[in-house]
Scaffold this active site. Sequence first.
Site, PDB file in Angstrom:
ATOM      1  N   SER A  76      40.294  31.057  30.499  1.00 49.46           N
ATOM      2  CA  SER A  76      39.746  31.367  29.163  1.00 49.46           C
ATOM      3  C   SER A  76      40.787  31.118  28.077  1.00 49.46           C
ATOM      4  O   SER A  76      40.469  30.597  26.997  1.00 49.46           O
ATOM      5  CB  SER A  76      39.218  32.805  29.105  1.00 49.46           C
ATOM      6  OG  SER A  76      40.165  33.714  29.611  1.00 49.46           O
TER       7      SER A  76
ATOM      8  N   HIS B 226      36.796  33.718  37.760  1.00 48.82           N
ATOM      9  CA  HIS B 226      37.531  34.250  36.601  1.00 48.82           C
ATOM     10  C   HIS B 226      36.822  35.535  36.145  1.00 48.82           C
ATOM     11  O   HIS B 226      36.650  36.458  36.933  1.00 48.82           O
ATOM     12  CB  HIS B 226      37.594  33.146  35.531  1.00 48.82           C
ATOM     13  CG  HIS B 226      38.540  33.402  34.395  1.00 48.82           C
ATOM     14  ND1 HIS B 226      39.512  34.354  34.412  1.00 48.82           N
ATOM     15  CD2 HIS B 226      38.645  32.807  33.164  1.00 48.82           C
ATOM     16  CE1 HIS B 226      40.182  34.330  33.267  1.00 48.82           C
ATOM     17  NE2 HIS B 226      39.661  33.404  32.489  1.00 48.82           N
TER      18      HIS B 226
ATOM     19  N   HIS C 201      45.111  36.705  43.246  1.00 46.81           N
ATOM     20  CA  HIS C 201      45.436  36.252  41.893  1.00 46.81           C
ATOM     21  C   HIS C 201      46.290  34.984  41.963  1.00 46.81           C
ATOM     22  O   HIS C 201      47.077  34.824  42.899  1.00 46.81           O
ATOM     23  CB  HIS C 201      46.184  37.336  41.097  1.00 46.81           C
ATOM     24  CG  HIS C 201      46.108  37.109  39.625  1.00 46.81           C
ATOM     25  ND1 HIS C 201      47.011  36.333  38.951  1.00 46.81           N
ATOM     26  CD2 HIS C 201      45.193  37.532  38.707  1.00 46.81           C
ATOM     27  CE1 HIS C 201      46.673  36.307  37.676  1.00 46.81           C
ATOM     28  NE2 HIS C 201      45.573  37.015  37.486  1.00 46.81           N
TER      29      HIS C 201
ATOM     30  N   ARG D 127      46.609  46.345  35.429  1.00 46.42           N
ATOM     31  CA  ARG D 127      45.337  46.600  34.724  1.00 46.42           C
ATOM     32  C   ARG D 127      44.376  47.334  35.654  1.00 46.42           C
ATOM     33  O   ARG D 127      43.546  48.124  35.213  1.00 46.42           O
ATOM     34  CB  ARG D 127      44.723  45.270  34.251  1.00 46.42           C
ATOM     35  CG  ARG D 127      45.645  44.481  33.329  1.00 46.42           C
ATOM     36  CD  ARG D 127      45.098  43.104  33.014  1.00 46.42           C
ATOM     37  NE  ARG D 127      44.950  42.273  34.206  1.00 46.42           N
ATOM     38  CZ  ARG D 127      44.393  41.073  34.221  1.00 46.42           C
ATOM     39  NH1 ARG D 127      43.916  40.557  33.115  1.00 46.42           N
ATOM     40  NH2 ARG D 127      44.313  40.380  35.345  1.00 46.42           N
TER      41      ARG D 127
ATOM     42  N   ASP E  25      39.553  42.906  37.915  1.00 41.31           N
ATOM     43  CA  ASP E  25      38.102  42.927  38.087  1.00 41.31           C
ATOM     44  C   ASP E  25      37.637  43.836  39.225  1.00 41.31           C
ATOM     45  O   ASP E  25      36.461  44.169  39.307  1.00 41.31           O
ATOM     46  CB  ASP E  25      37.592  41.499  38.326  1.00 41.31           C
ATOM     47  CG  ASP E  25      37.831  40.622  37.122  1.00 41.31           C
ATOM     48  OD1 ASP E  25      37.594  41.098  35.999  1.00 41.31           O
ATOM     49  OD2 ASP E  25      38.280  39.475  37.292  1.00 41.31           O
TER      50      ASP E  25
HETATM   51  N1  HAX Z   1      39.261  36.548  49.341  1.00 51.89           N
HETATM   52  C1  HAX Z   1      39.272  35.561  50.264  1.00 51.89           C
HETATM   53  N2  HAX Z   1      40.043  34.471  50.194  1.00 51.89           N
HETATM   54  C2  HAX Z   1      40.878  34.400  49.154  1.00 51.89           C
HETATM   55  C3  HAX Z   1      40.948  35.399  48.175  1.00 51.89           C
HETATM   56  C4  HAX Z   1      40.088  36.495  48.285  1.00 51.89           C
HETATM   57  N3  HAX Z   1      40.040  37.462  47.376  1.00 51.89           N
HETATM   58  N4  HAX Z   1      41.889  35.040  47.266  1.00 51.89           N
HETATM   59  C5  HAX Z   1      42.360  33.850  47.660  1.00 51.89           C
HETATM   60  N5  HAX Z   1      41.750  33.466  48.794  1.00 51.89           N
HETATM   61  C6  HAX Z   1      41.904  32.198  49.499  1.00 51.89           C
HETATM   62  C7  HAX Z   1      41.577  31.049  48.525  1.00 51.89           C
HETATM   63  O1  HAX Z   1      40.175  30.849  48.435  1.00 51.89           O
HETATM   64  C8  HAX Z   1      42.326  29.899  49.151  1.00 51.89           C
HETATM   65  O2  HAX Z   1      41.563  29.444  50.235  1.00 51.89           O
HETATM   66  P1  HAX Z   1      41.511  27.862  50.595  1.00 51.89           P
HETATM   67  O3  HAX Z   1      42.899  27.511  50.977  1.00 51.89           O
HETATM   68  O4  HAX Z   1      40.522  27.790  51.705  1.00 51.89           O
HETATM   69  O5  HAX Z   1      41.058  27.159  49.341  1.00 51.89           O
HETATM   70  C9  HAX Z   1      43.565  30.596  49.709  1.00 51.89           C
HETATM   71  O6  HAX Z   1      43.241  31.988  49.832  1.00 51.89           O
HETATM   72  C10 HAX Z   1      44.780  30.449  48.817  1.00 51.89           C
HETATM   73  O7  HAX Z   1      44.441  30.912  47.519  1.00 51.89           O
HETATM   74  P2  HAX Z   1      45.549  31.582  46.573  1.00 51.89           P
HETATM   75  O8  HAX Z   1      46.596  30.545  46.328  1.00 51.89           O
HETATM   76  O9  HAX Z   1      45.970  32.891  47.100  1.00 51.89           O
HETATM   77  O10 HAX Z   1      44.697  31.885  45.266  1.00 51.89           O
HETATM   78  P3  HAX Z   1      44.342  30.884  44.091  1.00 51.89           P
HETATM   79  O11 HAX Z   1      45.460  30.896  43.119  1.00 51.89           O
HETATM   80  O12 HAX Z   1      43.894  29.570  44.588  1.00 51.89           O
HETATM   81  O13 HAX Z   1      43.057  31.598  43.451  1.00 51.89           O
HETATM   82  C11 HAX Z   1      41.788  33.460  42.719  1.00 51.89           C
HETATM   83  C12 HAX Z   1      43.163  32.807  42.734  1.00 51.89           C
HETATM   84  C13 HAX Z   1      41.833  34.662  41.789  1.00 51.89           C
HETATM   85  C14 HAX Z   1      40.759  32.451  42.175  1.00 51.89           C
HETATM   86  C15 HAX Z   1      41.439  33.896  44.160  1.00 51.89           C
HETATM   87  O14 HAX Z   1      42.346  34.873  44.604  1.00 51.89           O
HETATM   88  C16 HAX Z   1      40.014  34.423  44.288  1.00 51.89           C
HETATM   89  O15 HAX Z   1      39.088  33.624  44.460  1.00 51.89           O
HETATM   90  N6  HAX Z   1      39.817  35.791  44.191  1.00 51.89           N
HETATM   91  C17 HAX Z   1      38.506  36.368  44.222  1.00 51.89           C
HETATM   92  C18 HAX Z   1      37.801  36.193  42.879  1.00 51.89           C
HETATM   93  C19 HAX Z   1      38.453  37.051  41.821  1.00 51.89           C
HETATM   94  O16 HAX Z   1      38.710  38.234  42.011  1.00 51.89           O
HETATM   95  N7  HAX Z   1      38.685  36.439  40.652  1.00 51.89           N
HETATM   96  C20 HAX Z   1      39.246  37.162  39.489  1.00 51.89           C
HETATM   97  C21 HAX Z   1      40.727  36.917  39.305  1.00 51.89           C
HETATM   98  C22 HAX Z   1      41.287  37.625  38.102  1.00 51.89           C
HETATM   99  C23 HAX Z   1      40.788  36.971  36.878  1.00 51.89           C
HETATM  100  O17 HAX Z   1      41.056  35.831  36.534  1.00 51.89           O
HETATM  101  N8  HAX Z   1      39.959  37.642  36.182  1.00 51.89           N
HETATM  102  O18 HAX Z   1      39.378  37.083  35.143  1.00 51.89           O
END
Ligand code: HAX
Length: 434
Positions: free
Chosen positions: A240, A270, A317, A326, A372
């Site tokens: 964002s 996000h 994250h 937070r 979140d």
């Molecule tokens: N559950 C399961 N698997 C997860 C995970 C979770 N909560 N968090 C990360 N992973 C997985 C990823 O999908 C990725 O898998 P692949 O290799 O198969 O693609 C692997 O672990 C490595 O990811 P990472 O490097 O730890 O995390 P990223 O930086 O790629 O992504 C995210 C960060 C926040 C998008 C991710 O942790 C996620 O999808 N979390 C769940 C959704 C979420 O809570 N989003 C909100 C985040 C906070 C925010 O921005 N709020 O607005």
Amino acid sequence: MSKLKQKLGEKIPEFRDRIVRLMKEYGETEVDKVHIRQLYGGMRGLKCLTTDISYLDPQEGIRFRGYTIPECLKKLPKAKGAEIPYVEGHVYLLLTGEMPSDNDIEDVVEEFKARSRTPQYVFDLLRTMPRDTHPMSMFSAAIVAMQRESQFVKAYNAGISKMEYWKPTYEDVLNLLAKLPEIAAYIYRMKYKADTPIPTNTDLDMGANFAHMMDIGHPYDELSRLYFILHSDHESGNVSAHTTHLVGSTLSDAYYALSAGMNGLAGPLHGLANQEVLRWIQGVMEKMGNKVPNEDELKQFVWDTLKSGQVIPGYGHAVLRQTDPRYTAQRDFALKHLPDDEIFKMVSMLYEVVPPILKEHGKAKNPWPNVDAHSGVIQWHYGVTEYDFYTVMFGVGRAIGVLSNLIWDRAVGQAIERPKSLTTSMLEEIAGIK
Ligand code: HAX
């Protein structure tokens, strides 16, 4: 001129000099190297943006202008009898880098009140949209609809100097920030509360006015202040913030830029994750016959989610490697105001259960909860059970940070963004495999 704008006018020249010096004398100094994994991996960790408004430390979490969340909550001035600071004071801090005095806050509160009335055509537009439209689409549409109000566009068309760009941007930003709570609450009451919007009360500060327009009593005013402050800023690289900056870098005005940023916030990885958390929790409870599961049942559900190839919403994250402060701030609020809430108990249980499972699963780099994971449960407690709406409230808060950045982008003349792309063949060549 408002005192806040005057203050910014004093600060900007000195700051510009620092950047001019860095660019002129140290422009060729190397900051970071780029790795192939970053090109395909969402530019994770790549140091290629600047902001002085907040900094995200992987272990410690966010600092707003150098202050941690507990420090901000302690030091920012509060309304009489309130425990959570004025949102308006937080705006002052983000914009100027200084802790506001009570007098400073009064000025900002008054400035917000004077700008808070939303034009009728915005409400008319919202009413033409089908009621099953997602509230984030409504929010984004309302913001872009007000683009005709842009002072920046008028000044630009009149031939304003580059050095002055920040001034009409300031006007656009303050006008927007003051109206967003009313627009959000209007969407909520129109869509979910039998079309009964409640007019803004210009006697109240932002948090109290939002609670009033949502028609939810104390301590929802406190929660609203907390919510908007916590969600305000998280450095420049999150989607964002980066989108708002990117679109703004074309000299698109604050309305276009923020609307674009909100569209990015609406993704489930996000800002939409807060609604996903509640949806997921409801799914668990439904499966258990509408009762709170025990620890073993919850563990099973977490594993089932992972095995079906889905993420555990609210955990993980891109930058953080600890529990998000937070999350902790919201947990402290919940422990104080809703310790016996059933869903809060389940959120607490998840905090015990999920991190070890994510560690064992071995994929997520950060097994800890993010912001979140907690926001929905408190909203649910106060009757905001329409979880589609949670990201809109996140958006009201996030606007504070991304728009503060936009004023500073204009102040220091940040360039239009245009990174360079490479083809996969070129990368294979660089890697020495072609
Ligand atoms: N559950 C399961 N698997 C997860 C995970 C979770 N909560 N968090 C990360 N992973 C997985 C990823 O999908 C990725 O898998 P692949 O290799 O198969 O693609 C692997 O672990 C490595 O990811 P990472 O490097 O730890 O995390 P990223 O930086 O790629 O992504 C995210 C960060 C926040 C998008 C991710 O942790 C996620 O999808 N979390 C769940 C959704 C979420 O809570 N989003 C909100 C985040 C906070 C925010 O921005 N709020 O607005």
